[in-house]
Write a protein that holds these residues in place. Structure first.
Motif, PDB file in Angstrom:
ATOM      1  N   ARG A  33     -12.498 117.171  51.339  1.00  0.00           N
ATOM      2  CA  ARG A  33     -13.678 116.400  50.904  1.00  0.00           C
ATOM      3  C   ARG A  33     -13.293 115.369  49.849  1.00  0.00           C
ATOM      4  NH1 ARG A  33     -18.674 118.987  52.192  1.00  0.00           N
ATOM      5  NH2 ARG A  33     -18.342 120.991  53.176  1.00  0.00           N
ATOM      6  N   LEU A  36     -11.539 112.540  51.609  1.00  0.00           N
ATOM      7  CA  LEU A  36     -12.493 111.704  52.341  1.00  0.00           C
ATOM      8  C   LEU A  36     -13.300 110.821  51.394  1.00  0.00           C
ATOM      9  CD1 LEU A  36     -13.791 114.229  55.022  1.00  0.00           C
ATOM     10  CD2 LEU A  36     -12.404 112.173  55.424  1.00  0.00           C
ATOM     11  N   GLN A  40     -13.197 106.758  51.476  1.00  0.00           N
ATOM     12  CA  GLN A  40     -14.396 105.950  51.704  1.00  0.00           C
ATOM     13  C   GLN A  40     -14.750 105.068  50.510  1.00  0.00           C
ATOM     14  OE1 GLN A  40     -17.373 108.549  53.887  1.00  0.00           O
ATOM     15  NE2 GLN A  40     -16.833 106.780  55.160  1.00  0.00           N
ATOM     16  N   VAL A  45     -12.492 103.033  53.931  1.00  0.00           N
ATOM     17  CA  VAL A  45     -12.639 103.736  55.210  1.00  0.00           C
ATOM     18  C   VAL A  45     -14.123 103.860  55.536  1.00  0.00           C
ATOM     19  CG1 VAL A  45     -12.342 105.966  56.360  1.00  0.00           C
ATOM     20  CG2 VAL A  45     -10.476 104.982  55.011  1.00  0.00           C
ATOM     21  N   GLN A  47     -15.227 105.062  59.025  1.00  0.00           N
ATOM     22  CA  GLN A  47     -15.473 106.050  60.070  1.00  0.00           C
ATOM     23  C   GLN A  47     -14.716 107.338  59.805  1.00  0.00           C
ATOM     24  OE1 GLN A  47     -14.286 104.072  63.659  1.00  0.00           O
ATOM     25  NE2 GLN A  47     -16.243 103.026  63.864  1.00  0.00           N
ATOM     26  N   VAL A  48     -15.372 108.441  60.138  1.00  0.00           N
ATOM     27  CA  VAL A  48     -14.753 109.764  60.007  1.00  0.00           C
ATOM     28  C   VAL A  48     -14.805 110.432  61.378  1.00  0.00           C
ATOM     29  CG1 VAL A  48     -14.912 112.041  58.912  1.00  0.00           C
ATOM     30  CG2 VAL A  48     -15.487 109.976  57.588  1.00  0.00           C
ATOM     31  N   LEU A  50     -13.516 114.039  63.345  1.00  0.00           N
ATOM     32  CA  LEU A  50     -12.937 115.384  63.268  1.00  0.00           C
ATOM     33  C   LEU A  50     -12.371 115.738  64.633  1.00  0.00           C
ATOM     34  CD1 LEU A  50     -15.862 117.314  61.536  1.00  0.00           C
ATOM     35  CD2 LEU A  50     -13.911 116.212  60.451  1.00  0.00           C
ATOM     36  N   LEU A  99     -20.529 117.691  56.705  1.00  0.00           N
ATOM     37  CA  LEU A  99     -20.192 116.314  56.318  1.00  0.00           C
ATOM     38  C   LEU A  99     -21.429 115.450  56.182  1.00  0.00           C
ATOM     39  CD1 LEU A  99     -16.982 115.315  58.279  1.00  0.00           C
ATOM     40  CD2 LEU A  99     -17.278 115.514  55.808  1.00  0.00           C
ATOM     41  N   VAL A 105     -19.459 111.644  50.809  1.00  0.00           N
ATOM     42  CA  VAL A 105     -18.808 111.128  52.015  1.00  0.00           C
ATOM     43  C   VAL A 105     -19.867 110.412  52.845  1.00  0.00           C
ATOM     44  CG1 VAL A 105     -17.407 111.713  54.039  1.00  0.00           C
ATOM     45  CG2 VAL A 105     -17.184 113.072  51.949  1.00  0.00           C
ATOM     46  N   GLY A 108     -19.936 110.618  56.525  1.00  0.00           N
ATOM     47  CA  GLY A 108     -20.155 111.929  57.103  1.00  0.00           C
ATOM     48  C   GLY A 108     -21.370 111.988  58.002  1.00  0.00           C
ATOM     49  N   ALA A 111     -20.202 110.778  61.289  1.00  0.00           N
ATOM     50  CA  ALA A 111     -18.927 111.328  61.753  1.00  0.00           C
ATOM     51  C   ALA A 111     -19.034 111.797  63.199  1.00  0.00           C
ATOM     52  CB  ALA A 111     -18.500 112.492  60.857  1.00  0.00           C
TER      53      ALA A 111
END
Length: 132
Positions: A33, A36, A40, A45, A47-48, A50, A99, A105, A108, A111
């Motif tokens: 976390r 991330l 961000q 950044v 886009q996330v 998984l 998220l 985040v 999230g 995501a």
């Protein structure tokens, strides 16, 4: 963390295209976390994604048993939880929901989650709201 999963090839990425954070089970630890949030808020950044995979050793790991064995071997009980789970798609769904609720985040909420099949190389998208 699994060496069978080549994220760069899987998503047709080139060096510099993505930050990749890997750990056992793809667990959303405090450090993940933190990474991330930094990615961000400080690195731009947006886009996330998984990616978990089938045949994951963490899906067969009983947390309490593992912690007890580790404590017996080392004499010290770890302060962290291993994060074992039973169903990889359900674990992705839970992580996506976590998220989306994390205020640090912002990506999230949007995501995306996937399960990579190590047997046949397919990638299946999983959403937080799809039924198990």
């Amino acid at each position: 963390m699994d060496r069978r999963l080549d994220v760069m090839t899987l998503f047709d990425l080139q060096p510099g295209d993505a930050y990749v954070i890997r750990n056992a089970g793809g667990i959303l630890t405090d450090d993940v976390r933190r990474s991330l949030a930094i990615a961000q808020h400080a690195l731009g950044v947006e886009q996330v994604v998984l990616v978990h995979h089938t045949d994951c050793g963490m899906s067969r790991l009983d947390d309490e048993d593992f912690v007890a064995r580790l404590a017996r071997r080392t004499g010290v009980r770890p302060t962290w939880e291993p994060g074992g789970f039973r169903n990889v798609a359900d674990d992705v769904r839970a992580a996506l929901r976590e998220l989306a609720a994390d205020p640090h985040v912002p990506g999230g909420a949007a995501a995306r989650g996937f399960v990579y099949d190590v047997g046949d190389g397919t990638l299946t998208e999983v959403t937080a709201d799809t039924a198990p």
